[in-house]
Design a protein around this motif. Structure first.
Motif, mmCIF file in Angstrom:
data_model
loop_
_atom_site.group_PDB
_atom_site.id
_atom_site.type_symbol
_atom_site.label_atom_id
_atom_site.label_comp_id
_atom_site.label_asym_id
_atom_site.label_seq_id
_atom_site.Cartn_x
_atom_site.Cartn_y
_atom_site.Cartn_z
ATOM 1 N N SER A 169 80.311 54.193 8.340
ATOM 2 C CA SER A 169 81.699 54.567 8.082
ATOM 3 C C SER A 169 81.874 56.084 8.167
ATOM 4 O O SER A 169 82.825 56.578 8.794
ATOM 5 C CB SER A 169 82.120 54.064 6.697
ATOM 6 O OG SER A 169 83.416 54.497 6.390
ATOM 7 N N TYR A 170 80.956 56.824 7.571
ATOM 8 C CA TYR A 170 81.030 58.287 7.607
ATOM 9 C C TYR A 170 80.921 58.804 9.044
ATOM 10 O O TYR A 170 81.714 59.658 9.480
ATOM 11 C CB TYR A 170 79.934 58.896 6.731
ATOM 12 C CG TYR A 170 79.968 60.396 6.704
ATOM 13 C CD1 TYR A 170 80.928 61.077 5.956
ATOM 14 C CD2 TYR A 170 79.066 61.141 7.460
ATOM 15 C CE1 TYR A 170 80.988 62.461 5.951
ATOM 16 C CE2 TYR A 170 79.116 62.522 7.459
ATOM 17 C CZ TYR A 170 80.077 63.173 6.712
ATOM 18 O OH TYR A 170 80.127 64.550 6.722
ATOM 19 N N ILE A 171 79.970 58.274 9.778
ATOM 20 C CA ILE A 171 79.767 58.722 11.165
ATOM 21 C C ILE A 171 80.967 58.354 12.036
ATOM 22 O O ILE A 171 81.416 59.159 12.856
ATOM 23 C CB ILE A 171 78.442 58.153 11.725
ATOM 24 C CG1 ILE A 171 77.265 58.800 10.985
ATOM 25 C CG2 ILE A 171 78.342 58.374 13.228
ATOM 26 C CD1 ILE A 171 75.924 58.122 11.217
ATOM 27 N N LYS A 172 81.526 57.155 11.856
ATOM 28 C CA LYS A 172 82.729 56.764 12.607
ATOM 29 C C LYS A 172 83.865 57.747 12.362
ATOM 30 O O LYS A 172 84.555 58.151 13.305
ATOM 31 C CB LYS A 172 83.185 55.359 12.197
ATOM 32 C CG LYS A 172 82.437 54.243 12.847
ATOM 33 C CD LYS A 172 83.017 52.900 12.395
ATOM 34 C CE LYS A 172 82.227 51.760 12.983
ATOM 35 N NZ LYS A 172 82.736 50.456 12.524
ATOM 36 N N ASN A 173 84.053 58.121 11.114
ATOM 37 C CA ASN A 173 85.122 59.075 10.785
ATOM 38 C C ASN A 173 84.879 60.432 11.436
ATOM 39 O O ASN A 173 85.820 61.069 11.902
ATOM 40 C CB ASN A 173 85.249 59.240 9.266
ATOM 41 C CG ASN A 173 85.857 58.027 8.608
ATOM 42 O OD1 ASN A 173 86.584 57.264 9.235
ATOM 43 N ND2 ASN A 173 85.554 57.822 7.340
ATOM 44 N N GLN A 174 83.629 60.874 11.482
ATOM 45 C CA GLN A 174 83.306 62.164 12.095
ATOM 46 C C GLN A 174 83.495 62.124 13.616
ATOM 47 O O GLN A 174 83.871 63.127 14.224
ATOM 48 C CB GLN A 174 81.870 62.575 11.758
ATOM 49 C CG GLN A 174 81.625 62.806 10.276
ATOM 50 C CD GLN A 174 82.471 63.925 9.718
ATOM 51 O OE1 GLN A 174 82.465 65.040 10.218
ATOM 52 N NE2 GLN A 174 83.233 63.631 8.681
ATOM 53 N N LEU A 175 83.246 60.959 14.225
ATOM 54 C CA LEU A 175 83.354 60.816 15.680
ATOM 55 C C LEU A 175 84.770 60.496 16.152
ATOM 56 O O LEU A 175 85.073 60.635 17.340
ATOM 57 C CB LEU A 175 82.403 59.718 16.177
ATOM 58 C CG LEU A 175 80.917 60.053 16.139
ATOM 59 C CD1 LEU A 175 80.086 58.808 16.435
ATOM 60 C CD2 LEU A 175 80.586 61.161 17.122
#
Length: 141
Positions: free
Chosen positions: A22-28
């Protein structure tokens, strides 16, 4: 002994996966990339011009999923797929200029994410975690 959900390693691994993903999706999101698509881009930033099959082997992913993600990346303008004249069945995957330009920003972001998630974890603990997770993967095959 009764199976305890709150102490199950499966639950902890799953929760960790969900949180990180979830964190990585938001950053990408600003780059219009999904985490798995970014893995394909990273392979191509290392060496441009792999076949989809080679990418699947490098990432230990199913060829069909790689083909689907590559099509999506092509539609976004980050890669182009070309059939070589000597083998019409395989597709070579190349970065577009737009795909090449993402490299610095995405790699920098990935390094920041890595630094954030390992904060407060010693090198010994990281090595032990890698060893244990590798063992879990081996046991699951």
């Amino acid at each position: 002994m009764i199976f305890s959900l709150d102490q199950s390693i499966i639950i902890v691994i799953h929760q960790t996966d969900l949180t990180l993903t979830s964190y990585i999706k938001n950053q990408l999101a600003p780059f219009n990339l999904a985490p798995e698509q970014t893995l394909i881009m990273m392979v191509l930033w290392e060496k441009d011009g792999f076949t989809q099959i080679e990418i699947a082997e490098k990432l230990l992913k199913d060829k069909t999923n790689i083909a689907r993600m590559a099509l999506n990346l092509e539609q976004k303008g980050f890669i182009r797929r070309i059939s070589p004249e000597n083998d019409r069945r395989s597709l070579l995957v190349y970065l577009t200029e737009e795909g090449k330009q993402l490299r610095h920003e995405i790699i920098s972001m990935a390094e920041k994410i890595n630094d954030l998630i390992i904060k407060g974890i010693s090198d010994d603990e990281l090595n032990e975690m890698k060893r244990i997770l590798s063992k879990i993967c081996s046991n699951s095959k």
